[in-house]
Enzyme design. Structure first.
Site, PDB file in Angstrom:
ATOM      1  N   CYS A 167     -16.948 -13.022 -41.494  1.00 39.88           N
ATOM      2  CA  CYS A 167     -15.708 -12.943 -41.738  1.00 39.88           C
ATOM      3  C   CYS A 167     -14.992 -14.281 -42.887  1.00 39.88           C
ATOM      4  O   CYS A 167     -15.543 -15.607 -42.844  1.00 39.88           O
ATOM      5  CB  CYS A 167     -15.618 -13.956 -40.383  1.00 39.88           C
ATOM      6  SG  CYS A 167     -13.497 -14.068 -39.313  1.00 39.88           S
ATOM      7  N   HIS A 204     -13.328  -5.359 -36.199  1.00 35.89           N
ATOM      8  CA  HIS A 204     -13.688  -6.262 -36.261  1.00 35.89           C
ATOM      9  C   HIS A 204     -11.689  -7.120 -36.431  1.00 35.89           C
ATOM     10  O   HIS A 204     -11.735  -8.045 -35.638  1.00 35.89           O
ATOM     11  CB  HIS A 204     -14.436  -6.871 -37.251  1.00 35.89           C
ATOM     12  CG  HIS A 204     -13.934  -8.029 -37.681  1.00 35.89           C
ATOM     13  ND1 HIS A 204     -15.345  -8.472 -38.426  1.00 35.89           N
ATOM     14  CD2 HIS A 204     -13.307  -9.057 -38.605  1.00 35.89           C
ATOM     15  CE1 HIS A 204     -15.012  -9.349 -39.061  1.00 35.89           C
ATOM     16  NE2 HIS A 204     -14.109 -10.052 -38.530  1.00 35.89           N
ATOM     17  N   GLU A 205     -11.083  -6.555 -36.506  1.00 39.08           N
ATOM     18  CA  GLU A 205      -9.919  -6.848 -37.179  1.00 39.08           C
ATOM     19  C   GLU A 205      -8.679  -7.188 -36.151  1.00 39.08           C
ATOM     20  O   GLU A 205      -8.337  -7.979 -35.552  1.00 39.08           O
ATOM     21  CB  GLU A 205      -8.637  -6.092 -37.661  1.00 39.08           C
ATOM     22  CG  GLU A 205      -9.919  -6.515 -39.152  1.00 39.08           C
ATOM     23  CD  GLU A 205      -9.729  -7.464 -40.279  1.00 39.08           C
ATOM     24  OE1 GLU A 205     -10.651  -7.976 -40.735  1.00 39.08           O
ATOM     25  OE2 GLU A 205      -9.120  -7.814 -39.546  1.00 39.08           O
ATOM     26  N   HIS A 249      -9.438  -9.905 -33.887  1.00 42.35           N
ATOM     27  CA  HIS A 249      -8.863 -10.885 -33.882  1.00 42.35           C
ATOM     28  C   HIS A 249      -7.618 -11.108 -33.031  1.00 42.35           C
ATOM     29  O   HIS A 249      -7.355 -12.350 -32.969  1.00 42.35           O
ATOM     30  CB  HIS A 249      -8.779 -10.757 -35.912  1.00 42.35           C
ATOM     31  CG  HIS A 249      -9.789 -11.587 -36.565  1.00 42.35           C
ATOM     32  ND1 HIS A 249     -10.056 -12.963 -35.997  1.00 42.35           N
ATOM     33  CD2 HIS A 249     -10.730 -11.514 -36.918  1.00 42.35           C
ATOM     34  CE1 HIS A 249     -11.386 -12.988 -36.817  1.00 42.35           C
ATOM     35  NE2 HIS A 249     -11.643 -11.647 -37.539  1.00 42.35           N
TER      36      HIS A 249
HETATM   37  O1  LIG Z   1     -12.575 -12.164 -41.995  1.00 42.40           O
HETATM   38  C1  LIG Z   1     -12.424 -10.570 -41.609  1.00 42.40           C
HETATM   39  O2  LIG Z   1     -11.464 -10.303 -41.156  1.00 42.40           O
HETATM   40  C2  LIG Z   1     -12.778 -10.838 -43.053  1.00 42.40           C
HETATM   41  C3  LIG Z   1     -13.997  -9.959 -43.576  1.00 42.40           C
HETATM   42  C4  LIG Z   1     -13.492  -8.466 -42.150  1.00 42.40           C
HETATM   43  C5  LIG Z   1     -15.157  -7.850 -42.057  1.00 42.40           C
HETATM   44  C6  LIG Z   1     -16.366  -7.703 -43.633  1.00 42.40           C
HETATM   45  C7  LIG Z   1     -17.207  -6.839 -42.593  1.00 42.40           C
HETATM   46  C8  LIG Z   1     -17.203  -5.683 -41.659  1.00 42.40           C
HETATM   47  C9  LIG Z   1     -16.121  -6.324 -41.072  1.00 42.40           C
HETATM   48  C10 LIG Z   1     -14.832  -6.425 -40.937  1.00 42.40           C
HETATM   49  C11 LIG Z   1     -14.515  -9.631 -44.527  1.00 42.40           C
HETATM   50  O3  LIG Z   1     -13.924  -8.584 -45.374  1.00 42.40           O
HETATM   51  S1  LIG Z   1     -15.379 -10.716 -45.048  1.00 42.40           S
HETATM   52  C12 LIG Z   1     -16.091 -10.731 -46.175  1.00 42.40           C
HETATM   53  C13 LIG Z   1     -17.626  -9.357 -45.997  1.00 42.40           C
HETATM   54  O4  LIG Z   1     -18.263 -10.549 -45.282  1.00 42.40           O
HETATM   55  C14 LIG Z   1     -18.133  -8.078 -46.225  1.00 42.40           C
HETATM   56  C15 LIG Z   1     -17.549  -8.000 -47.053  1.00 42.40           C
HETATM   57  C16 LIG Z   1     -17.438  -6.317 -47.330  1.00 42.40           C
HETATM   58  C17 LIG Z   1     -18.652  -6.041 -46.785  1.00 42.40           C
HETATM   59  C18 LIG Z   1     -19.558  -6.983 -45.349  1.00 42.40           C
HETATM   60  C19 LIG Z   1     -18.961  -7.788 -44.714  1.00 42.40           C
HETATM   61 ZN   LIG Z   2     -13.362 -11.436 -39.654  1.00 40.09          ZN
END
Ligand SMILES: O=C(O)C[C@@H](Cc1ccccc1)C(=O)SCC(=O)c1ccccc1
Ligand SMILES: [Zn+2]
Length: 156
Positions: free
Chosen positions: A99, A141-142, A145
């Site tokens: 996140c 996830h979003e 939020h």
């Molecule tokens: O905080 C956010 O909303 C962004 C988050 C979204 C997300 C990542 C992984 C699974 C579901 C949703 C990120 O992009 S954090 C970046 C990161 O940690 C990541 C990027 C690619 C794959 C896994 C993690």
């Molecule tokens: Zn997040």
């Protein structure tokens, strides 16, 4: 333009319920553009408006293959406005998530494998689709939020 500062867990904005978007104007498109730029700068696969200190019900998702999800689809960023989850599979799947508001940490999170969702695009047109796998994970996830929920409240 510069990337927007990203709210860190503990900031009140991340605990608030997002406000429905009513004006599909140029200000909304500009916010979406700045969010996309901030997401790319932070190496994210998604970003929600509250994370850039905007209270609006808006997020961006942009799946791409990565070390944790090598078979994740590569997709152009999708702008999601006023999202609804219409139904969700009973099947849950556990996976690693990060996140942008909890930098440097990884969590194992249970998510629905498949969801049917409805949302508006930047023109205000309703879209309805079924999502599965990593994209469904990002959407959930979003969507969290926008309800004031972060993965800290969901981690196993
Ligand atoms: O905080 C956010 O909303 C962004 C988050 C979204 C997300 C990542 C992984 C699974 C579901 C949703 C990120 O992009 S954090 C970046 C990161 O940690 C990541 C990027 C690619 C794959 C896994 C993690
Ligand atoms: Zn997040």
């Amino acid at each position: 333009s510069q990337p927007l500062p990203i709210a860190l867990v503990g900031e009140a904005i991340l605990k608030e319920h997002a406000i429905e978007v009513r004006d599909f104007d140029t200000a909304l498109s500009q916010l979406a553009e700045q969010m996309a730029l901030s997401m790319v700068a932070a190496n994210g696969v998604g970003i929600a408006a509250p994370q850039v200190h905007s209270p609006l019900a808006l997020f961006i998702m942009a799946s791409r293959p990565n070390e944790r999800y090598p078979d994740a689809p590569l997709m152009d960023p999708v702008v999601v406005v006023n999202p609804q989850i219409l139904s969700a599979s009973a099947e849950l799947v556990s996976g690693e998530e990060g996140c942008l508001s909890v930098p440097g940490q990884r969590f194992s999170i249970w998510r629905h494998q498949t969801i049917v969702v409805r949302y508006q695009d930047l023109a205000g047109h309703w879209q309805q689709t079924e999502l599965t796998g990593f994209i469904a994970r990002i959407f959930q996830h979003e969507f969290d939020h926008l309800q004031g929920i972060t993965l800290l409240e969901r981690s196993q």
